[in-house]
Design a protein around this motif. Structure first.
Motif, PDB file in Angstrom:
ATOM      1  N   VAL A 157       0.845  -1.214   0.044  1.00 11.76           N
ATOM      2  CA  VAL A 157       0.040  -0.014   0.052  1.00 11.76           C
ATOM      3  C   VAL A 157       0.728   1.166   0.156  1.00 11.76           C
ATOM      4  O   VAL A 157       2.203   1.168   0.244  1.00 11.76           O
ATOM      5  CB  VAL A 157      -0.833   0.059   1.111  1.00 11.76           C
ATOM      6  CG1 VAL A 157      -2.153  -1.104   1.150  1.00 11.76           C
ATOM      7  CG2 VAL A 157      -0.237  -0.122   2.365  1.00 11.76           C
ATOM      8  N   ASP A 158       0.193   2.390  -0.498  1.00 12.03           N
ATOM      9  CA  ASP A 158       1.039   3.495  -0.224  1.00 12.03           C
ATOM     10  C   ASP A 158       0.907   3.809   0.976  1.00 12.03           C
ATOM     11  O   ASP A 158       0.091   3.650   1.884  1.00 12.03           O
ATOM     12  CB  ASP A 158       0.329   4.759  -1.051  1.00 12.03           C
ATOM     13  CG  ASP A 158      -1.109   5.150  -0.813  1.00 12.03           C
ATOM     14  OD1 ASP A 158      -1.126   5.635   0.301  1.00 12.03           O
ATOM     15  OD2 ASP A 158      -1.992   4.897  -1.694  1.00 12.03           O
ATOM     16  N   SER A 159       1.919   4.883   1.685  1.00  7.95           N
ATOM     17  CA  SER A 159       2.128   5.427   3.136  1.00  7.95           C
ATOM     18  C   SER A 159       0.824   6.207   3.616  1.00  7.95           C
ATOM     19  O   SER A 159       0.933   6.184   4.872  1.00  7.95           O
ATOM     20  CB  SER A 159       3.487   5.853   3.305  1.00  7.95           C
ATOM     21  OG  SER A 159       4.710   5.360   2.835  1.00  7.95           O
ATOM     22  N   SER A 160       0.222   6.649   2.728  1.00  5.21           N
ATOM     23  CA  SER A 160      -0.901   7.667   3.417  1.00  5.21           C
ATOM     24  C   SER A 160      -1.752   6.852   4.200  1.00  5.21           C
ATOM     25  O   SER A 160      -2.526   7.448   4.951  1.00  5.21           O
ATOM     26  CB  SER A 160      -1.686   8.473   2.134  1.00  5.21           C
ATOM     27  OG  SER A 160      -2.157   7.204   1.214  1.00  5.21           O
ATOM     28  N   ILE A 161      -2.144   5.564   3.853  1.00  5.91           N
ATOM     29  CA  ILE A 161      -3.158   5.087   4.729  1.00  5.91           C
ATOM     30  C   ILE A 161      -2.720   4.758   5.951  1.00  5.91           C
ATOM     31  O   ILE A 161      -3.914   4.579   7.031  1.00  5.91           O
ATOM     32  CB  ILE A 161      -3.375   3.356   4.056  1.00  5.91           C
ATOM     33  CG1 ILE A 161      -4.383   2.864   4.658  1.00  5.91           C
ATOM     34  CG2 ILE A 161      -2.145   2.502   4.161  1.00  5.91           C
ATOM     35  CD1 ILE A 161      -4.594   1.232   4.101  1.00  5.91           C
ATOM     36  N   THR A 219      -4.501   6.863   8.741  1.00  2.00           N
ATOM     37  CA  THR A 219      -5.759   6.682   8.728  1.00  2.00           C
ATOM     38  C   THR A 219      -6.412   5.615   9.652  1.00  2.00           C
ATOM     39  O   THR A 219      -7.462   5.477   9.896  1.00  2.00           O
ATOM     40  CB  THR A 219      -6.430   6.741   7.392  1.00  2.00           C
ATOM     41  OG1 THR A 219      -6.283   5.265   6.711  1.00  2.00           O
ATOM     42  CG2 THR A 219      -6.284   7.789   6.457  1.00  2.00           C
ATOM     43  N   GLU A 264     -10.144   0.339   3.518  1.00  2.00           N
ATOM     44  CA  GLU A 264      -8.995   1.491   3.011  1.00  2.00           C
ATOM     45  C   GLU A 264      -8.110   0.626   2.192  1.00  2.00           C
ATOM     46  O   GLU A 264      -7.641   1.547   1.331  1.00  2.00           O
ATOM     47  CB  GLU A 264      -8.480   1.879   4.280  1.00  2.00           C
ATOM     48  CG  GLU A 264      -9.489   2.830   5.301  1.00  2.00           C
ATOM     49  CD  GLU A 264      -9.625   4.123   4.201  1.00  2.00           C
ATOM     50  OE1 GLU A 264      -8.541   4.868   3.752  1.00  2.00           O
ATOM     51  OE2 GLU A 264     -10.569   4.945   4.210  1.00  2.00           O
ATOM     52  N   VAL A 265      -7.739  -0.535   2.609  1.00  2.00           N
ATOM     53  CA  VAL A 265      -6.590  -1.245   1.814  1.00  2.00           C
ATOM     54  C   VAL A 265      -6.994  -1.126   0.117  1.00  2.00           C
ATOM     55  O   VAL A 265      -6.140  -0.671  -0.734  1.00  2.00           O
ATOM     56  CB  VAL A 265      -6.309  -2.431   2.095  1.00  2.00           C
ATOM     57  CG1 VAL A 265      -5.732  -3.328   1.088  1.00  2.00           C
ATOM     58  CG2 VAL A 265      -5.762  -2.459   3.388  1.00  2.00           C
ATOM     59  N   THR A 312      -8.462   1.065  -1.549  1.00  2.00           N
ATOM     60  CA  THR A 312      -8.022   2.344  -2.204  1.00  2.00           C
ATOM     61  C   THR A 312      -6.589   2.782  -2.236  1.00  2.00           C
ATOM     62  O   THR A 312      -6.467   3.827  -2.687  1.00  2.00           O
ATOM     63  CB  THR A 312      -9.058   3.353  -1.735  1.00  2.00           C
ATOM     64  OG1 THR A 312      -8.582   3.606  -0.051  1.00  2.00           O
ATOM     65  CG2 THR A 312     -10.439   2.996  -1.667  1.00  2.00           C
ATOM     66  N   HIS A 313      -5.940   1.668  -1.366  1.00  2.00           N
ATOM     67  CA  HIS A 313      -4.309   2.499  -1.517  1.00  2.00           C
ATOM     68  C   HIS A 313      -3.492   1.510  -1.955  1.00  2.00           C
ATOM     69  O   HIS A 313      -2.067   1.235  -1.530  1.00  2.00           O
ATOM     70  CB  HIS A 313      -4.201   2.485   0.186  1.00  2.00           C
ATOM     71  CG  HIS A 313      -4.656   3.958   0.589  1.00  2.00           C
ATOM     72  ND1 HIS A 313      -4.268   5.061   0.756  1.00  2.00           N
ATOM     73  CD2 HIS A 313      -5.919   3.903   1.227  1.00  2.00           C
ATOM     74  CE1 HIS A 313      -4.706   5.865   1.202  1.00  2.00           C
ATOM     75  NE2 HIS A 313      -6.154   5.409   1.693  1.00  2.00           N
ATOM     76  N   ASP A 357       4.745  -0.749   2.874  1.00  2.00           N
ATOM     77  CA  ASP A 357       4.652   0.296   2.317  1.00  2.00           C
ATOM     78  C   ASP A 357       5.839   0.322   1.094  1.00  2.00           C
ATOM     79  O   ASP A 357       6.512  -0.671   1.020  1.00  2.00           O
ATOM     80  CB  ASP A 357       4.987   1.667   3.369  1.00  2.00           C
ATOM     81  CG  ASP A 357       6.535   1.545   3.940  1.00  2.00           C
ATOM     82  OD1 ASP A 357       7.495   0.785   3.376  1.00  2.00           O
ATOM     83  OD2 ASP A 357       6.890   2.025   4.847  1.00  2.00           O
TER      84      ASP A 357
END
Length: 369
Positions: A37-41, A44, A66-67, A69-70, A148
């Motif tokens: 995933v990208d780190s932005s998750i 959240t 959430e995963v 979308t990331h 990440d």
């Protein structure tokens, strides 16, 4: 999500008359959902990035949503999400059985559900004895492992409502004839851990403890120190962050200081240093070795677990402290080359090559893969 399985080694994974050499304590066996995933998750979800902290069932569902979308694409056309039998002890035991040919088993419980069936199948195919694993009419524990872009992992297990073995369900016969019991520190399993230690010691079994995560050490340091001070822990593994939390309150925490503290309580103590290798102590002997081999880390999940497996293999085979560290480094390096805590046949071959390069014989099981 589909699990990936290794070819089954030649040793028996069912109800064998011979006791496994190494046992793993799995109070609540779990299944890992591993996602790049990208780190932005990470901003959240509950808890700090990089650690392992329990979440409730509803939080688990929210994180899984959430995963989606990331998600990041994976290298080499690998699936970005993988589901396998998971957990620190599982990774260690599965690696010892599948990659090192050591007779291993697990003690604990899983649910009578789809996730439980996946867990049992994965472990059986890797040659692990599952005859001591209780199957209950409950849900199997799950964990989300978020990886990440740099290969660092953040883990969020959901254990609260999962099938779990109780302290009163353990029997001395579970431990009889084995040499080592592998366990992971958790305040939530402390009653089962203490019961298992008592029975294992009555049967002459040595205890290996992994410190789990810096968050667990930080929040529940006092009972951990009490466990170490009991003198029942023979071997302790910690990474740099866990060692720092264990020695909290001191101005400067160095690996040498951490290894000295752990060495007061345990026959063997190991602090892993990531790309900088490890430092280990047995009684008065201290060794420090660099990381073995050059590899691009895809996912750090299982690196410490597989290091522990390699180190334990060395102890079982009577290797020196330095050689145990080298095998551990080779083993830990093998798992970070792909997603998840399970080593592929290709990466086992990479490990065997690294062992031979460092003057060590590869396990006999190499011919079975």
């Amino acid at each position: 999500m589909v699990a990936e399985f290794l070819p089954k080694p030649t040793h028996n994974s069912g109800d064998s008359a011979a006791a496994p050499v190494i046992l793993g304590l799995l109070p609540a066996a779990l299944v890992d959902h591993i996602a790049r995933v990208d780190s932005s998750i990470l901003s959240t979800i509950p808890g700090e990035p990089g650690g392992s902290f329990p979440v409730a069932a509803e939080e688990l569902k929210d994180i899984l949503k959430e995963v989606d979308t990331h998600i990041l694409s994976s290298p080499n056309d690998l699936p970005p999400v993988k589901t396998i039998a998971g957990g620190s002890v599982t990774n260690t035991i599965r690696g010892l059985a599948a990659g090192f040919g050591i007779s291993c088993g697990v003690i604990g419980a899983c649910g009578d559900d789809e996730q439980g069936a996946l867990f049992l199948k994965n472990m059986s195919l890797c040659g692990v004895n599952i005859s001591r694993l209780r199957v209950k009419d409950e849900h199997t524990a799950q964990c989300i492992c978020l990886v990440d872009p740099l290969g660092n992992r953040t883990m969020r297990p959901c254990l609260a409502t999962a099938a779990k073995v109780q302290a009163g369900e353990l029997k001395r016969e579970d431990f009889k004839g084995s040499k080592w019991l592998v366990m992971r520190y958790s305040i939530y399993n402390l009653e089962v851990i203490n019961a298992a230690i008592k029975m294992a010691k009555q049967e002459g079994v040595l205890i290996s403890l992994d410190l789990a995560s810096f968050e667990m050490v930080r929040k529940f340091r006092a009972p951990l120190l009490q466990l170490l001070e009991s003198g029942n822990i023979d071997l302790c593994f910690a990474n740099e962050d866990e060692a720092a939390e264990l020695l909290s309150g001191e101005e400067a925490v160095r690996p040498e200081a951490a290894i000295d503290v752990l060495g007061k309580y345990c026959q063997w103590a190991v602090v892993t240093l990531g790309a900088n290798g490890c430092i280990a102590r047995h009684k008065k002997e201290v060794v420090r070795i660099p990381a073995v081999g050059q590899t691009n880390a895809v996912d750090a999940t299982g690196a410490g677990d597989l290091f522990a497996g390699g180190f334990l293999y060395g102890l079982v085979k009577g290797l020196s402290l330095e050689e145990c560290c080298i095998v551990g480094s080779c083993s830990g390096g093998s798992v970070i080359r792909s997603l998840g805590g399970e080593v592929s046949a290709e990466n086992w071959q990479w490990m065997y090559k690294q062992m031979k390069t460092n003057g060590l014989s590869a396990p006999v099981v190499v011919q079975d893969l």
